[in-house]
Enzyme design. Structure first.
Site, PDB file in Angstrom:
ATOM      1  N   GLU B 280       0.830  -1.201   0.000  1.00  0.00           N
ATOM      2  CA  GLU B 280       0.000   0.000   0.000  1.00  0.00           C
ATOM      3  C   GLU B 280       0.869   1.259   0.000  1.00  0.00           C
ATOM      4  O   GLU B 280       0.551   2.254  -0.661  1.00  0.00           O
ATOM      5  CB  GLU B 280      -0.930  -0.025   1.235  1.00  0.00           C
ATOM      6  CG  GLU B 280      -1.985   1.053   1.194  1.00  0.00           C
ATOM      7  CD  GLU B 280      -3.136   0.792   2.172  1.00  0.00           C
ATOM      8  OE1 GLU B 280      -3.298  -0.362   2.628  1.00  0.00           O
ATOM      9  OE2 GLU B 280      -3.864   1.742   2.463  1.00  0.00           O
ATOM     10  N   GLU B 283       2.235   1.682  -3.459  1.00  0.00           N
ATOM     11  CA  GLU B 283       1.155   2.212  -4.303  1.00  0.00           C
ATOM     12  C   GLU B 283       0.995   3.715  -4.057  1.00  0.00           C
ATOM     13  O   GLU B 283       0.830   4.500  -4.996  1.00  0.00           O
ATOM     14  CB  GLU B 283      -0.152   1.471  -3.938  1.00  0.00           C
ATOM     15  CG  GLU B 283      -1.347   1.801  -4.817  1.00  0.00           C
ATOM     16  CD  GLU B 283      -2.616   1.094  -4.335  1.00  0.00           C
ATOM     17  OE1 GLU B 283      -2.609   0.506  -3.233  1.00  0.00           O
ATOM     18  OE2 GLU B 283      -3.623   1.148  -5.070  1.00  0.00           O
ATOM     19  N   CYS B 300      -8.523  -1.807   4.021  1.00  0.00           N
ATOM     20  CA  CYS B 300      -8.449  -2.978   4.908  1.00  0.00           C
ATOM     21  C   CYS B 300      -9.789  -3.332   5.499  1.00  0.00           C
ATOM     22  O   CYS B 300     -10.010  -4.463   5.915  1.00  0.00           O
ATOM     23  CB  CYS B 300      -7.511  -2.740   6.075  1.00  0.00           C
ATOM     24  SG  CYS B 300      -6.034  -1.898   5.624  1.00  0.00           S
ATOM     25  N   SER B 320      -7.166   2.084  -2.225  1.00  0.00           N
ATOM     26  CA  SER B 320      -5.977   1.281  -2.477  1.00  0.00           C
ATOM     27  C   SER B 320      -6.418  -0.051  -3.072  1.00  0.00           C
ATOM     28  O   SER B 320      -7.412  -0.625  -2.641  1.00  0.00           O
ATOM     29  CB  SER B 320      -5.226   1.050  -1.162  1.00  0.00           C
ATOM     30  OG  SER B 320      -4.371  -0.057  -1.311  1.00  0.00           O
ATOM     31  N   GLU B 362     -16.424 -10.488   3.685  1.00  0.00           N
ATOM     32  CA  GLU B 362     -15.270 -10.271   2.803  1.00  0.00           C
ATOM     33  C   GLU B 362     -14.712 -11.603   2.286  1.00  0.00           C
ATOM     34  O   GLU B 362     -14.414 -11.748   1.103  1.00  0.00           O
ATOM     35  CB  GLU B 362     -14.176  -9.513   3.556  1.00  0.00           C
ATOM     36  CG  GLU B 362     -12.964  -9.181   2.695  1.00  0.00           C
ATOM     37  CD  GLU B 362     -11.836  -8.542   3.500  1.00  0.00           C
ATOM     38  OE1 GLU B 362     -11.469  -9.076   4.571  1.00  0.00           O
ATOM     39  OE2 GLU B 362     -11.318  -7.506   3.064  1.00  0.00           O
ATOM     40  N   GLU B 367     -14.227 -12.261  -5.596  1.00  0.00           N
ATOM     41  CA  GLU B 367     -12.873 -11.884  -6.014  1.00  0.00           C
ATOM     42  C   GLU B 367     -11.820 -12.718  -5.286  1.00  0.00           C
ATOM     43  O   GLU B 367     -10.689 -12.857  -5.765  1.00  0.00           O
ATOM     44  CB  GLU B 367     -12.581 -10.404  -5.699  1.00  0.00           C
ATOM     45  CG  GLU B 367     -13.465  -9.390  -6.416  1.00  0.00           C
ATOM     46  CD  GLU B 367     -14.746  -9.089  -5.663  1.00  0.00           C
ATOM     47  OE1 GLU B 367     -15.045  -9.808  -4.680  1.00  0.00           O
ATOM     48  OE2 GLU B 367     -15.466  -8.169  -6.058  1.00  0.00           O
ATOM     49  N   CYS B 504     -10.518  -1.468  14.596  1.00  0.00           N
ATOM     50  CA  CYS B 504     -10.850  -2.886  14.814  1.00  0.00           C
ATOM     51  C   CYS B 504     -10.968  -3.272  16.287  1.00  0.00           C
ATOM     52  O   CYS B 504     -11.673  -4.212  16.625  1.00  0.00           O
ATOM     53  CB  CYS B 504      -9.814  -3.771  14.153  1.00  0.00           C
ATOM     54  SG  CYS B 504      -9.560  -3.341  12.432  1.00  0.00           S
TER      55      CYS B 504
END
Lengths: 164, 665
Positions: B280, B283, B300, B320, B362, B367, B504
């Site tokens: 990340e 990037e 995330c 991202s 998720e 994907e 989190c």
């Protein structure tokens, strides 16, 4: 074209009310006038247009008994079952109308979407008990026979066979 | 001299020190007034009536919505109040599914504990339970309407903290219920699965969906290699369920418990958090150099990603492309372990232990599946881990600590602080800072990004360029920030978004807490963990360097891209049918579907539809062309979108539709 006309009407209703979320109830009333009920996809459309959540709009639409999420008939018959009408045998009137319209238990709308039968708690016309209202027209001192004629009159006007 | 203001509560003078309501004051006096609908982070609702107190001269008043006044005389425990509380709880129990021993909230339910505290032995009222179906449609949450007490906490957290509003009150009177729009299930509406509703739910009406049974089955299957990954925030919260203070670290005990349960390998998600930092950060530097797609948003948090897909499709390019550490772990570990150990990919089972309910969703995103094999097979929450420990009969306090397996168990402090809001930003800064300046530095603490506000800003200068960061937790804060960015009122280079307040550590999979202080202590626990580790910067992780050298190649290489990056899709909020505007019974009809979703509507879908219908009438094509208006084709950034036949036309105009229709006819 009917579909677009209605959808455009919804857009127009939203414009007329300035896309103001505070005018949700007014908007829903006008939309229901147009569709005779509140279709889910239109409620979603109204919600997104007003920047409200669909769950909120659904909450309002289910809170008020005036709103309906199921299609209603072209003619909505409201039988008053307030104290005065009840004493004057509105229950017998209701039974007679259910039979006349061929409504099975649990059904409120005829399959041809012509009639919807509802009871209301008071129409404020206790002097005329028992009272029924068909769309905006009030019929006082009703009897099963008189109600029968009212229904027949509508069926004749609509040019449909011999009742059900 | 100003006289001190006070309220007399149960014959004790309690000073007023800025409390907003009597309830806060009563609790300050160490009297635990029961409530269902009061949460200090949410608006005051005043519906449950459990906090009624007697105010002299005013009779019974709800403490939560009565502001304290000087010299008020309050009694919290009179015969009348006690009997009223009992009646309220009995009435709630009368339409409650009282299957407590089999309820996921058993022993943590406020209704259960209140009934016990009030000494209710018998419900005097007839049961009016309706037995509504339980909604198990989503991967993340279970909604059991038969256990709802209508306190509205979930409704308010969803709209006031997350600005999603996926659930609301519907119907009225005795039929009142909390539900998604149109009585749909949670799996088909705009719910982002953050699960904060289940955190505030006092009963078992909303609970995280358990996968414990599936995991036991895998552990019992000798043909399987079952590996665990543990998210950073889990280690500072598990202890709470076993009598430790919030924030106390019990990583070693967790590892040893998992081994005892039969996990073949126990790894740390912080390892792939380190990997996320590198990818990340890389990037980010590329984007800065090219000057495009700035600000870069973090990716995330799966609830935030779904939120962005639903509400801000135009920003998806700014997210991202990095997968979350959970998904990086799944993809990388299956690939490397099968290559090294010879176990087939389908026989490696990855179980994540997460503080989060959205991670369950998720893991099932299409994907993250290759050749029919999911990268992460099961996701259990911190709560579920605690249940497994209890079920195993392990005495947590007596467990000998053990260490993680290598290589995926080795992390730097940067990978650990991911679990707190601001942690991802700080971890990325530790990497980007050295990369941009080219200077190795001993400093690793970037205090400007730490804190506990839901919307924070920071800036720092690297090589003469100023970088502006925003750190957001709570999706309502995210929405506010994005609106500011879109209007030009604010601009940033890097934006970290976490759906749960505090990040989190405050996730809905964590042990349920009501005191907001708990998440601060957990966050502190993570920063302490960072201090205790010898390495603090992801780029210093020697095992990570080895993975790049032997397996991934260069940072940002095509192999790294295939395994560690992803793409996003615009997503409609609610699954439903469109409105048929012109129906055609003709078999050879041409079907035209105009998107009427908000994005397309604003870009002129209405005018397009009108021209189309005028054209149909003028040319008498009513029988041959069927027209529908649909609510969202999920390509909101390229609207207006129209489908003709099977073809989807982006940036559509009436001319384009007419051309296609004429061709088709």
């Amino acid at each position: 074209m009917e579909g677009l006309r209605k959808l455009e009407k919804v857009c127009q209703i939203l414009e007329e009310n300035g896309r103001d979320p505070g005018r949700l109830i007014t908007i829903l009333q006008a939309v229901q006038e147009e569709y005779r009920y509140l279709p889910e996809e239109i409620l979603t459309f109204v919600a997104t247009s007003l920047n409200l959540t669909s769950a909120h709009v659904y909450g309002v639409a289910t809170f008020y008994s005036h709103f309906t999420l199921k299609p209603k008939g072209k003619y909505i018959i409201r039988i008053c079952d307030g104290t005065a009408c009840h004493v004057k045998k509105s229950t017998a009137l209701l039974d007679a109308l259910r039979q006349k319209l061929g409504l099975k238990p649990g059904m409120v709308t005829t399959p041809d979407m012509l009639f919807t039968l509802e009871t209301v708690s008071c129409l404020g016309a206790c002097g005329l008990a028992p009272v029924i209202v068909v769309n905006d027209e009030v019929y006082g001192q009703m009897t099963p026979e008189k109600a029968d004629k009212v229904i027949d009159g509508i069926i004749k006007k609509e040019g449909i066979g011999n009742g059900k | 001299m100003i006289e001190a203001r006070y309220v007399n509560i149960d014959n004790k003078q309690v000073p007023i020190e800025g409390e907003h309501n009597l309830l806060e004051l009563v609790r300050k006096a160490n009297i635990d007034l029961p409530t269902f609908c009061y949460h200090s982070e949410l608006s005051v609702y005043g519906s449950c009536r459990l906090c009624m107190v007697e105010v002299e001269g005013r009779g019974l008043q709800p403490a939560c919505s009565t502001p304290p006044e000087n010299r008020m005389v309050v009694r919290t425990n009179t015969e009348q109040i006690r009997s009223m509380r009992k009646i309220i709880v009995e009435l709630l129990l009368a339409n409650h599914d009282q299957a407590c021993p089999t309820c996921p909230k058993n022993n943590h339910c406020q209704l259960q504990s209140l009934a016990s505290k009030l000494g209710i032995k018998k419900v005097r009222f007839k049961s009016t339970l309706r037995n509504e179906p339980v909604d198990t449609s989503s991967f993340s949450l279970v909604r059991d309407p038969n256990k709802c007490v209508l306190c509205g906490d979930c409704v308010r957290v969803c709209s006031e903290i997350q600005s999603v509003g996926a659930i609301d009150f519907a119907w009225r009177g005795s039929k009142s219920a909390v539900m998604p729009c149109f009585g749909k299930n949670l799996g088909s509406v705009e719910c982002v699965y953050c699960g904060q509703c289940s955190r505030v739910c006092p009963t078992g009406a909303l609970t995280p969906k358990s996968e414990v049974e599936d995991v036991w089955k895998q552990l019992d299957n000798p043909g399987r290699m079952v590996v665990a990954q543990i998210a950073p925030a889990v280690r500072v919260a598990v202890g709470e369920m076993f009598g430790l203070e919030p924030g106390a670290t019990s990583t070693g005990q967790i590892v040893s418990a998992l081994r005892a349960m039969g996990f073949d390998k126990v790894y740390d998600t912080s390892f792939t958090a380190d990997l996320t930092v590198i990818e990340e950060g890389h990037e980010f530097i590329e984007r800065i150099n090219k000057g495009e797609k700035i600000p870069q948003f973090t990716s995330c948090c799966p609830a935030w990603v779904k939120f962005a897909e639903q509400y801000y499709p135009e920003l998806l390019g700014n997210l991202s492309s990095c997968r979350s550490p959970q998904q990086m772990f799944g993809a990388l570990s299956k690939e490397m372990l099968s290559a090294q150990s010879g176990v087939k990919r389908e026989d490696i089972i990855v179980v994540s232990i997460m503080p989060c309910t959205a991670k369950k969703f998720e893991a099932r995103r299409p994907e993250f599946e290759r050749e029919g094999i999911r990268d992460v097979d099961y996701v259990i929450t911190t709560q579920e881990l605690c249940r497994m420990i209890e079920e195993s009969g392990l005495r947590f306090d007596a467990l000998e600590p053990e260490s993680f397996d290598l290589p995926f168990g080795f992390k730097t402090g940067a990978g650990v602080i991911f679990g707190a809001s601001g942690g991802v930003s700080e971890a990325v800064l530790r990497f980007v800072g050295e990369r941009i300046t080219g200077v190795k530095s001993d400093n690793y603490e970037f205090n400007m990004v730490r804190g506990d506000g839901g919307l924070r800003q920071a800036s720092l200068t690297l090589n003469g360029r100023e970088f502006k960061l925003a750190i957001v937790s709570g999706l309502k804060n995210a929405r506010e920030l994005i609106e500011k960015i879109k209007s030009g009122a604010a601009s940033y280079d890097f934006v970290e978004v976490m759906a749960c307040p505090g990040g989190c550590v405050g996730g809905a999979g964590q042990p349920v807490y009501r005191d907001p202080h708990v998440k601060k202590m957990r966050a502190r626990g993570l920063y302490d963990n960072d201090k205790m580790l010898q390495l603090h910067k992801s780029q210093d992780n020697p095992y990570l360097a080895e993975v790049y050298k032997n397996f991934l190649g260069e940072i940002g290489s095509s192999r790294a891209h295939g395994l560690l990056h992803t793409h996003y899709k615009t997503r409609k909020r609610i699954f439903d049918e469109g409105v048929t505007i012109n129906e055609s019974a003709c078999e050879a009809k041409v079907e035209v579907d105009v998107c009427f979703g908000t994005g397309c509507f604003l870009k002129g879908a209405q005018g397009l539809l009108r021209s189309l219908l005028e054209y149909i009438i003028k040319n008498d094509l009513g029988d041959k062309v069927e027209v529908k208006a649909s609510f969202c084709f999920e390509r909101c950034d390229r609207g207006p979108v129209v489908k003709v036949g099977g073809e989807t036309i982006e940036h559509c105009t009436f001319e384009k539709v007419r051309e296609r229709v004429e061709k088709a006819l």
